[in-house]
Design a protein around this motif. Structure first.
Motif, short mmCIF file in Angstrom:
data_model
loop_
_atom_site.label_atom_id
_atom_site.label_comp_id
_atom_site.label_asym_id
_atom_site.label_seq_id
_atom_site.Cartn_x
_atom_site.Cartn_y
_atom_site.Cartn_z
N CYS A 258 1.78 0.34 -0.18
CA CYS A 258 0.48 1.50 0.29
C CYS A 258 0.42 2.99 -0.97
O CYS A 258 1.30 3.35 -0.36
N THR A 259 -0.51 2.64 -1.83
CA THR A 259 -0.74 3.77 -2.21
C THR A 259 -1.31 5.13 -1.10
O THR A 259 -2.39 4.72 -0.67
N GLU A 260 -1.41 6.37 -1.16
CA GLU A 260 -2.00 7.18 -0.17
C GLU A 260 -2.70 7.52 -0.03
O GLU A 260 -3.74 7.14 1.40
N GLY B 256 -4.45 4.51 2.34
CA GLY B 256 -3.57 4.09 2.46
C GLY B 256 -3.14 4.18 4.25
O GLY B 256 -2.04 3.07 4.47
N LEU C 230 4.77 3.15 2.13
CA LEU C 230 3.79 3.52 1.78
C LEU C 230 4.69 4.66 0.52
O LEU C 230 5.17 5.68 0.39
N SER D 177 -2.23 0.70 5.54
CA SER D 177 -0.95 0.17 6.30
C SER D 177 -1.15 0.33 8.54
O SER D 177 -0.11 -0.32 8.82
N HIS E 259 -4.32 -0.36 -3.32
CA HIS E 259 -5.04 0.54 -3.83
C HIS E 259 -5.97 0.64 -2.99
O HIS E 259 -7.01 -0.57 -3.75
#
Lengths: 309, 395
Positions: free
Chosen positions: B245-247, B254, B270, B258, B221
């Motif tokens: 990955c969180t946005e 994120g 994502l 990414s 995060h």
């Protein structure tokens, strides 16, 4: 009588002892004075068991007596001991309280509802200091029998114009939902983070924890002890059982009916209880705001540097 | 503590950067958008936390080409720099040049803000004209205060400056009769601290390799350069793992992360921020960085970290924090609102009616009971050790 007051009074008494003391012939000052101090301490214990703060102060005094060089003249030694005692009181109690108040006041915000239990000298100083800093808050004082110490605190706070609510410990879960922070004093903090304090404190801390209200313990560092205690019973002080059995103003309850059945009934008047470290959010000491896991760090660091002694 | 770590030889790069002067910063300011804001001594937009403005500016265009260009532009003739600095002899001039020195260091997007500040403070000692220890300490204190006031919302900056002051002045060298030897001792400690802080990321990356096993799934995060270093090192050691990955709205962390991970050939997925609990079953561990590590052992990090830690705790997943030791701050928040607010406007894509309030806080506080381990350059620590280290330093 709080821990600080008893400790200061005892140290002042020992100062008088030292001033009036004169070494008998054929004896060294250090050994003889230590023996005298021990006998006075046993006398004090007979009157009332020592609090942990008093115990730490006596350890400090005996260490300083033992450190006196043999060649020192008696008057010099006595003057040095008296100034050591004065320094201990000043640094470890008076100044420490000032530092604690300074740290604690930063945690009080406008609109806070602060809860305190019984009458702690440090917490009273914090509340009055925050009032001087023009913070807008109100106080809930929780009290309990048989000592009803909270009443003196409420009286002193109201004289200074603070708006207070006074309630009995039975109502603490009723009042806790409107409280934002809990400030508690302590007789001592043990190495595993357990707070050793006036009976009833554990109850208040537990209810605060259930309502997710932060609990702040205010305690000077000289009261820290390396002992570990898991419950309230293994080491405690017993108060006067009659204080519980007699309820002033309630003649129907106070009469002799209970006394008749002595063999099945025991009155247990405990003075202290142990609050587990899970219920405590932070401890405010003269060395800053620390989590409960750091108490053994302070005991270790200061023991090593002979600052506690 | 710090004196147990090795003292590394200074990089050639640091020697090049030592000779920075004012004209060079003006040259670069026309080139890059971040320094136009950085050249002013005040935060131009107080609504937005300067710390997050900086990060946004730095990561606006994160490509290795830009970094190489910046580094190439940074090296210059040492002579001009030295003469420039010696002209400035007034007090306010000194302060100005501290901020400038700081900004020069900060231009590298890979360099943490606190490390730039530490290097700038080391420069203050080196270029100080003080003749007594007291004078030098006062100069240092003034420089440190001006750096801290440049951005009051950045915890790592404040913590880094405070720790630098404590580390450098916590030496018996201050009792030496000879001022010059004391000053050189101070300078030695300052440069060591700077070097340790600079290398901290690599140390943390090495320490965390043991915890990443083949076939594991890591949830990340926020865009932390330390965590990126950890994952980079893991992928370079041929470990097989995948990353969720969180946005990271509204910073789009994120997306940036990414992007970086895709370049390393690490499988990335994502998630929108709300899908964390949904995906938590397949996650083996959570890695986050920290804006600051507080005295209770908790961390202050990008908004959303507390949420993820809560979900992880309830599902028994370990939460690992990668943070350098200069981020240890003497703060102790009792709840989420007990911190200096750092606001960041959120763009929802559509106009919001004026009656509607928006929660714009950029960060939250995660209490220590939700964190499993902290990876720092001092070692792999449990959260309760943070207070231990701070007490030892501030004794």
């Amino acid at each position: 009588m709080g821990g600080n007051a008893r400790c200061i009074a005892m140290l002042q008494a020992f100062k008088e002892v030292i001033k009036d003391y004169s070494t008998p012939p054929e004896k060294t000052l250090a050994r003889d004075l230590t023996a005298k101090v021990n006998s006075y301490v046993s006398f004090l214990i007979q009157c009332r068991p020592l609090s942990i703060s008093m115990g730490n102060a006596i350890r400090f005094l005996k260490a300083h007596i033992a450190k006196l060089p043999l060649t020192m003249r008696e008057s010099e030694a006595k003057a040095s001991l008296c100034s050591d005692i004065d320094r201990f009181i000043d640094e470890k109690i008076v100044l420490a309280d000032k530092v604690i108040v300074r740290h604690a006041v930063t945690k009080i915000r406008d609109g806070d509802v602060l809860l305190t239990y019984g009458s702690s000298s440090v917490v009273e100083m914090i509340l009055l200091h925050a009032l001087e800093h023009e913070k807008k808050f109100r106080v809930v004082v929780v009290d309990s029998r048989p000592n009803l110490e909270g009443q003196t605190l409420v009286r002193r706070l109201m004289e200074k114009g603070l708006s207070c609510t006074y309630t009995h410990i039975n109502a603490v879960s009723y009042i806790m939902h409107e409280v934002t922070k809990v400030f508690l004093g302590a007789a001592s903090v043990l190495s595993n983070g357990t707070v050793y304090s006036r009976v009833g404190t554990a109850c208040v801390a537990m209810v605060a924890h259930a309502f997710r209200v932060p609990v702040l313990i205010c305690c000077e560092a000289y009261k820290f002890h390396e002992r570990v205690q898991l419950d309230s019973i293994c080491s405690n002080e017993l108060g006067d059982p009659d204080a519980i059995s007699k309820v002033p103003g309630r003649m129907d309850v106070s009469d002799s009916d209970y006394r008749a059945n002595k063999e099945n009934l025991q009155f247990l008047n405990l003075i202290y209880d142990a609050t587990p470290s899970d219920y405590v959010s932070m401890i405010i000491t003269d060395y800053g705001m620390i989590p409960t896991t750091s108490v053994p760090v302070i005991v270790r660091e200061y023991g090593r540097e002979h600052l506690l002694i | 503590m710090w004196y147990r770590s090795a003292s590394f030889i200074l990089d050639k790069q640091q020697e090049e950067n030592d000779a920075e002067g004012k004209p060079e910063s003006r040259l670069l300011s026309t080139a890059s958008p971040s320094s136009s804001m950085a050249d002013t001594l005040q935060n131009p937009n107080p609504q937005i936390s300067a710390y997050y403005q900086t990060r946004a500016a730095h990561h606006g265009v994160v490509t290795t080409d830009w970094l190489a260009q910046a580094q190439a532009a940074v090296g210059r003739d040492p002579d001009d720099g030295v003469s420039e600095i010696s002209i400035i002899s007034t007090d306010s001039g000194k302060q100005l040049s501290v901020i400038d020195e700081f900004n020069n260091w900060r231009k590298q997007p890979d360099l943490a803000e606190a490390v730039a500040a530490i290097r700038a403070l080391a420069w203050v000692i080196r270029s100080s004209e003080a003749t007594t220890m007291m004078e030098l300490e006062i100069e240092l204190k003034k420089a440190s205060d001006s750096l801290k006031s440049w951005d009051t919302t950045s915890i790592s900056l404040t913590a880094g400056c405070d720790l630098f002051m404590r580390y450098v002045t916590r030496t018996s060298a201050l009792e030496y009769e000879d001022f010059n030897s004391a000053k050189s001792r101070l300078l030695e400690r300052a440069e060591k601290f700077g070097e340790i802080s600079y290398k901290a990321r690599k140390i943390i990356a090495m320490l965390s390799q043991d915890f990443i096993f083949d076939g594991c799934t890591i949830l990340v995060h926020g865009f932390s350069r330390v965590v990126l270093e950890v994952l980079k090192t893991a992928s370079q050691s041929r470990k097989l793992f995948r990353v969720l990955c969180t946005e990271g709205r509204p910073d789009r962390t994120g997306l940036r992360l990414s992007n970086e991970l895709a370049k390393l050939d690490v499988p990335v997925k994502l998630l929108i921020d709300s899908a964390v609990a949904y995906s938590m079953d397949e996650v083996d561990m959570i890695f986050v960085g920290a804006d600051g590590v507080v005295e209770s052992g908790g961390i202050i990090n990008m908004m959303g970290t507390y949420q993820i830690a809560l979900v992880a705790k309830s599902m028994n997943k370990p939460v690992y924090v990668a943070a350098e030791s200069y981020k240890f701050a003497r703060l102790y928040p009792l709840d989420q609102k007990d911190m200096v607010p750092a606001l960041r406007p959120i763009d929802f894509g559509v106009p919001i009616p004026s009656k509607v309030e928006v929660e714009t806080s950029a960060r939250d506080y995660t209490p220590p009971q939700y964190l499993t381990l902290l990876f720092t350059d001092l070692g792999v620590l449990t959260p309760s050790v943070v207070s231990d280290e701070l007490i030892q330093l501030y004794l």
